[in-house]
Design an enzyme around this catalytic site. Structure first.
Site, PDB file in Angstrom:
ATOM      1  N   LYS A  22      50.021  45.869  47.603  1.00 39.25           N
ATOM      2  CA  LYS A  22      49.447  44.550  47.915  1.00 39.25           C
ATOM      3  C   LYS A  22      48.629  44.021  46.735  1.00 39.25           C
ATOM      4  O   LYS A  22      48.776  42.863  46.337  1.00 39.25           O
ATOM      5  CB  LYS A  22      48.538  44.666  49.144  1.00 39.25           C
ATOM      6  CG  LYS A  22      47.674  43.433  49.375  1.00 39.25           C
ATOM      7  CD  LYS A  22      46.776  43.560  50.581  1.00 39.25           C
ATOM      8  CE  LYS A  22      45.454  44.260  50.361  1.00 39.25           C
ATOM      9  NZ  LYS A  22      44.389  43.466  49.751  1.00 39.25           N
ATOM     10  N   ASN A  23      47.768  44.895  46.169  1.00 37.34           N
ATOM     11  CA  ASN A  23      46.828  44.401  45.167  1.00 37.34           C
ATOM     12  C   ASN A  23      47.448  44.190  43.786  1.00 37.34           C
ATOM     13  O   ASN A  23      46.777  43.736  42.864  1.00 37.34           O
ATOM     14  CB  ASN A  23      45.605  45.316  45.090  1.00 37.34           C
ATOM     15  CG  ASN A  23      44.720  45.138  46.320  1.00 37.34           C
ATOM     16  OD1 ASN A  23      44.930  44.217  47.121  1.00 37.34           O
ATOM     17  ND2 ASN A  23      43.733  46.007  46.470  1.00 37.34           N
ATOM     18  N   CYS A 126      32.075  38.089  52.299  1.00 37.02           N
ATOM     19  CA  CYS A 126      33.037  38.607  53.249  1.00 37.02           C
ATOM     20  C   CYS A 126      32.487  39.878  53.853  1.00 37.02           C
ATOM     21  O   CYS A 126      31.395  40.305  53.525  1.00 37.02           O
ATOM     22  CB  CYS A 126      34.392  38.834  52.614  1.00 37.02           C
ATOM     23  SG  CYS A 126      34.489  40.342  51.700  1.00 37.02           S
ATOM     24  N   ARG A 131      30.185  39.859  47.220  1.00 37.96           N
ATOM     25  CA  ARG A 131      31.352  39.622  46.358  1.00 37.96           C
ATOM     26  C   ARG A 131      31.296  38.280  45.618  1.00 37.96           C
ATOM     27  O   ARG A 131      32.082  37.362  45.878  1.00 37.96           O
ATOM     28  CB  ARG A 131      32.636  39.739  47.172  1.00 37.96           C
ATOM     29  CG  ARG A 131      32.777  41.101  47.818  1.00 37.96           C
ATOM     30  CD  ARG A 131      34.075  41.274  48.534  1.00 37.96           C
ATOM     31  NE  ARG A 131      35.181  41.567  47.634  1.00 37.96           N
ATOM     32  CZ  ARG A 131      36.429  41.722  48.045  1.00 37.96           C
ATOM     33  NH1 ARG A 131      36.734  41.573  49.300  1.00 37.96           N
ATOM     34  NH2 ARG A 131      37.386  42.001  47.200  1.00 37.96           N
ATOM     35  N   ASP A 316      38.760  51.645  48.209  1.00 38.73           N
ATOM     36  CA  ASP A 316      39.721  51.264  49.251  1.00 38.73           C
ATOM     37  C   ASP A 316      40.223  52.470  50.057  1.00 38.73           C
ATOM     38  O   ASP A 316      40.991  52.298  51.001  1.00 38.73           O
ATOM     39  CB  ASP A 316      40.921  50.525  48.631  1.00 38.73           C
ATOM     40  CG  ASP A 316      40.537  49.143  48.134  1.00 38.73           C
ATOM     41  OD1 ASP A 316      39.465  48.647  48.510  1.00 38.73           O
ATOM     42  OD2 ASP A 316      41.320  48.559  47.359  1.00 38.73           O
ATOM     43  N   ARG A 408      47.385  42.580  57.331  1.00 43.74           N
ATOM     44  CA  ARG A 408      47.138  42.022  55.991  1.00 43.74           C
ATOM     45  C   ARG A 408      47.584  42.992  54.908  1.00 43.74           C
ATOM     46  O   ARG A 408      47.968  42.570  53.823  1.00 43.74           O
ATOM     47  CB  ARG A 408      45.640  41.746  55.805  1.00 43.74           C
ATOM     48  CG  ARG A 408      45.111  40.655  56.688  1.00 43.74           C
ATOM     49  CD  ARG A 408      43.694  40.342  56.326  1.00 43.74           C
ATOM     50  NE  ARG A 408      43.612  39.925  54.923  1.00 43.74           N
ATOM     51  CZ  ARG A 408      42.502  39.612  54.316  1.00 43.74           C
ATOM     52  NH1 ARG A 408      41.353  39.651  54.946  1.00 43.74           N
ATOM     53  NH2 ARG A 408      42.510  39.243  53.057  1.00 43.74           N
TER      54      ARG A 408
HETATM   55  N1  EPU Z   1      31.558  41.484  41.177  1.00 42.18           N
HETATM   56  C1  EPU Z   1      30.523  40.684  40.744  1.00 42.18           C
HETATM   57  N2  EPU Z   1      30.837  39.475  40.185  1.00 42.18           N
HETATM   58  C2  EPU Z   1      32.111  39.037  40.064  1.00 42.18           C
HETATM   59  C3  EPU Z   1      33.170  39.866  40.500  1.00 42.18           C
HETATM   60  C4  EPU Z   1      32.866  41.089  41.057  1.00 42.18           C
HETATM   61  O1  EPU Z   1      29.364  41.053  40.863  1.00 42.18           O
HETATM   62  O2  EPU Z   1      32.306  37.917  39.551  1.00 42.18           O
HETATM   63  C5  EPU Z   1      31.259  42.792  41.795  1.00 42.18           C
HETATM   64  C6  EPU Z   1      31.714  42.897  43.250  1.00 42.18           C
HETATM   65  O3  EPU Z   1      30.814  42.299  44.141  1.00 42.18           O
HETATM   66  C7  EPU Z   1      31.845  44.384  43.423  1.00 42.18           C
HETATM   67  C8  EPU Z   1      32.306  44.850  42.035  1.00 42.18           C
HETATM   68  O4  EPU Z   1      31.972  43.803  41.132  1.00 42.18           O
HETATM   69  O5  EPU Z   1      30.590  44.942  43.694  1.00 42.18           O
HETATM   70  C9  EPU Z   1      33.792  45.148  41.920  1.00 42.18           C
HETATM   71  O6  EPU Z   1      34.540  44.053  42.440  1.00 42.18           O
HETATM   72  P1  EPU Z   1      35.990  43.687  41.891  1.00 42.18           P
HETATM   73  O7  EPU Z   1      35.919  42.366  41.198  1.00 42.18           O
HETATM   74  O8  EPU Z   1      36.530  44.842  41.141  1.00 42.18           O
HETATM   75  O9  EPU Z   1      36.794  43.518  43.272  1.00 42.18           O
HETATM   76  P2  EPU Z   1      37.926  42.443  43.601  1.00 42.18           P
HETATM   77  O10 EPU Z   1      38.714  42.133  42.405  1.00 42.18           O
HETATM   78  O11 EPU Z   1      37.318  41.327  44.366  1.00 42.18           O
HETATM   79  C10 EPU Z   1      39.794  44.195  44.129  1.00 42.18           C
HETATM   80  C11 EPU Z   1      40.670  44.528  45.309  1.00 42.18           C
HETATM   81  C12 EPU Z   1      39.827  45.154  46.402  1.00 42.18           C
HETATM   82  C13 EPU Z   1      39.179  46.416  45.849  1.00 42.18           C
HETATM   83  C14 EPU Z   1      38.353  46.077  44.597  1.00 42.18           C
HETATM   84  C15 EPU Z   1      37.756  47.286  43.916  1.00 42.18           C
HETATM   85  C16 EPU Z   1      42.486  42.941  45.246  1.00 42.18           C
HETATM   86  C17 EPU Z   1      43.180  41.781  45.863  1.00 42.18           C
HETATM   87  N3  EPU Z   1      41.329  43.323  45.793  1.00 42.18           N
HETATM   88  O12 EPU Z   1      38.827  43.279  44.615  1.00 42.18           O
HETATM   89  O13 EPU Z   1      40.715  45.490  47.464  1.00 42.18           O
HETATM   90  O14 EPU Z   1      38.341  46.997  46.816  1.00 42.18           O
HETATM   91  O15 EPU Z   1      39.189  45.397  43.635  1.00 42.18           O
HETATM   92  O16 EPU Z   1      38.747  48.179  43.564  1.00 42.18           O
HETATM   93  O17 EPU Z   1      42.976  43.498  44.278  1.00 42.18           O
HETATM   94  C18 EPU Z   1      41.410  45.791  49.693  1.00 42.18           C
HETATM   95  O18 EPU Z   1      42.577  45.822  49.271  1.00 42.18           O
HETATM   96  O19 EPU Z   1      41.107  46.102  50.875  1.00 42.18           O
HETATM   97  C19 EPU Z   1      40.348  45.359  48.776  1.00 42.18           C
HETATM   98  C20 EPU Z   1      39.148  44.943  49.204  1.00 42.18           C
END
Ligand code: EPU
Length: 429
Positions: A22-23, A126, A131, A316, A408
């Site tokens: 998915k990701n 969320c 986030r 995850d 999802r």
């Molecule tokens: N963060 C910030 N600022 C930003 C972006 C992120 O502070 O602008 C923080 C977040 O709040 C978090 C950390 O950085 O504490 C890491 O977040 P990241 O950006 O890596 O997460 P994401 O890209 O929003 C993806 C996956 C998530 C997975 C995370 C971590 C997808 C679609 N989503 O989210 O997957 O948990 O990376 O590996 O790729 C899931 O599939 O259930 C899911 C939540």
């Protein structure tokens, strides 16, 4: 609303085909916005999030054709999407759509890179934490976009195109790294990303972008270099297997006992999780068809685990591991370092008889001899599936409500488990 009914106590044995990730699928679909040619993605999982992203991209004018079945295709074969963003008719992603799926915010990068502007709703908080998107905005600014925030929308403008630059992430972010890759691919000049996310899905997106004509090196390491090009073309790319689905079923087998082949799974995508399972007494072996997971007779050993960006133990899989440890012979400790509020499953696991104590970012799980079925629900995808894992080993019936969270991210979850002997069924309505 659909529910899932599980009667626990049956070991799992047989084979489970692992779907495309998915990701990786979500950012790959978004990458289609970078070119006017057709991008073909194979091995795409049938998931609610994929359908929703189709709608979101459709709103920008993207046409998506789902390839027909071929002779010899099995029912578990991923689908092929033919995605054409030849004509982008709208560069706004509205709140009604972005609020349903956070990753859709990522459209901002290809839209501003190709069209010179994008207006995308802030995704908001969320269930698993605040986030924020500050680092994604930082990326666009570093590459020369002017950013304005107005009425809950981020407006990014770069009328004369983006310019390569240096991006140093203060913390590892998957979404930030995807944003940087897509924006820099069409920027003028060289971009260097320091402290980039190393998740396998980043490598998969970079591979696809390179097939489209991008010049990206170092993906999979913490330093990625992107030489911008003027135009990208179409390509064909097969989505890598889902490491989180793999780990989830591995933990389900560890929980119930039994012997299951996870077909198409690749161990290097989740070595940290496999190591934890091996430490807790589960037998893991790799063959040329996938990963075989077995637990016959022996108990579940307790573990101490901290979630970390790849190659560490993935957040995850945190909820699923916690479900497993509720039945361990001893006390486990699981610390969540990525999201500040990813413990919604704790209260629900307790309803099934688990003993869990939360202290800040650490959960202490005292293994119990038996779990007992109960009605449960969860407000996030991975939390929901952790309840399924617990239910598979609980005595009697568990009813998992709010199944749409599972849909999802898990393709045909009940079918895959039924094939291995689980007593699990979806109840519609
Ligand atoms: N963060 C910030 N600022 C930003 C972006 C992120 O502070 O602008 C923080 C977040 O709040 C978090 C950390 O950085 O504490 C890491 O977040 P990241 O950006 O890596 O997460 P994401 O890209 O929003 C993806 C996956 C998530 C997975 C995370 C971590 C997808 C679609 N989503 O989210 O997957 O948990 O990376 O590996 O790729 C899931 O599939 O259930 C899911 C939540």
């Amino acid at each position: 609303m659909d529910r899932i009914r599980i009667v626990g106590g049956r070991p799992l044995s047989g084979a489970i085909p692992i779907s495309g990730a998915k990701n990786a699928t979500l950012p790959l679909m978004i990458a289609s916005l970078l070119t006017e040619d057709t991008l073909i993605l194979d091995n795409v999982p049938r998931l609610a999030d994929v359908n929703l992203l189709q709608r979101i991209l459709g709103n920008h004018g993207v046409d998506i054709m789902v390839g027909g079945k071929r002779p010899g295709d099995t029912e578990y074969q991923g689908q092929s999407l033919h995605i054409s963003a030849a004509h982008i008719v709208d560069t706004t992603a509205p709140y009604e759509l972005v609020s349903k799926m956070r990753a859709s915010f990522w459209v901002i990068a290809p839209l501003v890179a190709r069209m010179g502007e994008a207006t995308v709703s802030m995704p908001g908080g969320c269930a698993i934490g605040t986030r924020p998107v500050d680092l994604l905005i930082m990326v666009l600014e570093r590459l020369g976009a002017a950013i304005e925030i107005d009425g809950g929308y981020v407006i990014a403008r770069a009328k004369r195109g983006l310019k390569g630059g240096e991006i140093v992430f203060p913390k590892v972010t998957v979404g930030g790294t995807h944003t940087a890759l897509m924006a820099a691919a069409l920027a003028d000049g060289v971009t260097v990303i320091e402290n980039a996310a190393r998740e396998p899905e980043i490598g998969d997106v970079a591979d696809c972008l390179n097939k489209m004509g991008a010049k990206i090196s170092g993906a999979g390491t913490s330093r990625i270099i992107i030489e911008g090009v003027a135009k990208l073309s179409g390509a064909r790319h097969s989505v890598l297997p889902d490491r989180i689905e793999t780990g989830t079923y591995a933990m389900a087998v560890a929980m119930t006992g039994g012997d299951v082949m996870l077909e198409g799974a690749r161990p290097e995508l989740l070595q940290a999780a496999l190591d934890v399972l091996a430490k807790s007494g589960v037998q893991i072996s790799t063959t040329n068809t996938g990963i075989r997971v077995a637990r016959n007779g022996g108990g579940i050993g307790p573990v101490e685990v901290t979630t970390d960006p790849f190659p560490g133990f993935p957040t995850d899989l945190q909820a699923q591991l916690m479900a497993l440890m509720t039945r361990a012979d001893g006390t486990s400790r699981i610390t969540e370092t990525i999201f500040e509020n990813r413990f919604m499953h704790v209260q629900e696991l307790v309803r099934l008889g688990a003993r869990i104590h939360l202290d800040g970012e650490t959960a202490t799980i005292e293994g119990v001899r038996r779990l007992k079925g109960a009605p449960v629900m969860a407000t996030d995808l991975r939390a929901s599936v952790s309840l399924v894992i617990a239910a598979l080993a609980a005595e009697g019936e568990t009813m998992v409500n709010r199944v749409y969270h599972l849909d999802r991210g898990f393709e045909r979850l009940e079918d895959k488990l039924v094939r291995c002997g689980a007593d699990i069924a979806r109840i519609s309505g």
